[in-house]
Design an enzyme around this catalytic site. Sequence first.
Site, PDB file in Angstrom:
ATOM      1  CB  VAL A 325      61.720 -12.254  70.793  1.00 47.43           C
ATOM      2  CG1 VAL A 325      61.011 -10.960  71.126  1.00 47.43           C
ATOM      3  CG2 VAL A 325      61.613 -13.229  71.945  1.00 47.43           C
ATOM      4  CB  SER A 507      61.119  -7.670  59.623  1.00 47.99           C
ATOM      5  OG  SER A 507      59.727  -7.762  59.642  1.00 47.99           O
ATOM      6  NE  ARG A 508      65.249 -12.004  64.178  1.00 39.21           N
ATOM      7  CZ  ARG A 508      64.534 -12.230  65.274  1.00 39.21           C
ATOM      8  NH1 ARG A 508      63.964 -11.222  65.923  1.00 39.21           N
ATOM      9  NH2 ARG A 508      64.379 -13.433  65.747  1.00 39.21           N
ATOM     10  CG  LEU A 509      64.442  -4.722  58.490  1.00 38.67           C
ATOM     11  CD1 LEU A 509      63.450  -4.078  57.542  1.00 38.67           C
ATOM     12  CD2 LEU A 509      65.786  -4.911  57.786  1.00 38.67           C
TER      13      LEU A 509
END
Length: 533
Positions: A325, A507-509
């Site tokens: 996700v 973006s997993r940030l």
Amino acid sequence: MRSVMRRVTTMTFSYFLQSPPLPTSPKLFFSPRQFSLFSLLPLPNQRFITPSHSSRLRLRGFSTKSIPKMQDSGAVSYLTHREAAEIDETLMGPLGFTVDQLMELAGLSVATSIAEVYKPSEYSRVLTICGPGNNGGDGLVAARHLHHFGYKPSICYPKRTAKSLYTGLVTQLGSLSVPFVSVDDLPEDLSNNFDVIVDAIFGFSFHGAPRPPFDDLIRRLMSLQNNEHIVPKRPVIVSVDIPSGWHVEEGDHEGGGIKPDMLVSLTAPKLCAKRFCGPHHFLGGRFVPPQVAEKYKLELPSYPGASMCVRIGKPPKVDISAMRVNYVSPELLEDQVETDPTLQFRKWFDEAVASGLRETNAMALSTTNKDRKPSSRMVLLKGFDENGFVWFTNYESKKGSDLSENPCAALLFYWESLNRQVRIEGPVERISEAESENYYHSRPRGSQIGAIVSKQSSVVPGRHVLYDEYEELTIKYSDGSVIPKPKNWGGFRLKPNLFEFWQGQPSRLHDRLQYSLQDANGNSGWIIHRLAP
Ligand SMILES: NC(=O)C1=CN([C@@H]2O[C@H](COP(=O)(O)OP(=O)(O)OC[C@H]3O[C@@H](n4cnc5c(N)ncnc54)[C@H](OP(=O)(O)O)[C@@H]3O)[C@@H](O)[C@H]2O)[C@@H](O)CC1
Ligand SMILES: Cc1cc2nc3c(=O)[nH]c(=O)nc-3n(C[C@H](O)[C@H](O)[C@H](O)COP(=O)(O)O)c2cc1C
Ligand SMILES: Cc1ncc(COP(=O)(O)O)c(C=O)c1O
Ligand SMILES: [K+]
């Protein structure tokens, strides 16, 4: 200590999702030609209906704990064209429904089915293609609900009917600024502009070959699948009740028709649905009264909880490595959070409760034993304040023994729909006997007896052993007398020295704000650090 117990007894949690409000619309515009059709005579074509063994259709109430059923198509009834039309007429005749009501519920089922599988964060651009009949009306209703669910629907509705139900639906969509696009203005290749295409062109009254302009629209849907190897991501196709262009009973018998990714069958699947090979087959139209179910021997899955749809057919095969996700959330910034982590936790906890999450207070508890071997399980948070976080359990359980060997633990909350995680760590101690007594007696009597019966984490020869003792104690305490708390049952309190508030980001940030307890000149205080995601 006191304040924790006060919370323990006053906190209430919203465990159940609210059912969506049932829309009402009093208009009836169909001439009810249908009153004579409702008879209890057996139908000549019942051979098409799978015999009912232990009717799984639950018409009275529902279980909020039921797991969504995923069934082989063999266990579901399929309707002929005639049966579908008869049920329609029966519902709107002797059973007192209006077409507006059924269409509203059908459209809502379509929208909720889409929302179960295709999340608006990834599939926001929805084109709903509406045909001239009730199937098209279902599409208009679905588009309105999808708008409210956070999607961006557009409508292509080339052959409008002048009936007030339909003009009303168009007006409602207009008031939400949902755009209507003509066939000429639609791009020839639909793959770049849309993430989902709702096929609400034809339902069970389709016959013959599609006439213009629907022939062209269906061709465009087919070419999407033919171009699959050239375009990076094609829109998914969701068919309402019948994949348009398919024969209502024989399906895509020549194999050249559209191949929807999702089919939402309404009331009960039609025979053509047996040929549906896509990954997502849902049933909607949660309004079947028992008379209809009995007369047509309908074998249908039960709807879970308050859901307007239920998956039927085999669950899709998934590529686990591709499951992910992309979180999209408001930023979590240092200058916006509370300086006291307990207050920040309170804020997030309240928001999680308000969002309708079930068991917001469920948390993973991790412990280690003397050999530093870790172990995790879920427990329920029963109160928290500046003194710590409290839960209850059996002191002689695995977790109890771990905590006596190493009185330190970690708690973890994951509030999925909010993209939030909270980690809490610190030393653990038992709460006072008085506090445990107080809480124990606030629990339902059945759970009090359960706590006596369960020598938690020990091996039991069979379920009957627990049941037998439970029965015995239920009789013993049936006079309402006080059920004594077992000595080995009570609460633990974790006093945090570390919190981390995690908010998922694209973006997993992600945002990660860690609060750690630091000593300065004999005083301890919380310091906030941002951690790399
Ligand atoms: N309980 C229930 O059952 C519920 C049913 N519901 C919904 O109702 C749907 C059935 O609705 P429906 O009867 O209005 O039929 P549907 O197929 O939408 O349209 C017929 C129209 O298409 C036209 N048409 C036909 N063939 C054509 C062709 N080859 N090429 C071009 N046009 C063609 C036909 O025109 P005609 O041929 O009559 O001139 C007529 O205008 C059902 O599938 C479900 O979605 C839910 O709303 C609620 C609960
Ligand atoms: C959502 C949820 C909440 C639970 N709450 C508790 C609880 O509050 N106390 C408890 O002893 N067990 C609770 N359990 C059961 C535990 O997860 C676990 O099975 C049990 O405590 C035995 O764990 P142990 O053998 O590691 O001690 C809960 C389970 C779930 C899934
Ligand atoms: C074994 C066990 N003990 C205790 C609890 C907490 O129950 P209650 O909310 O009644 O305190 C649970 C909750 O799931 C449990 O499974
Ligand atoms: K359709």
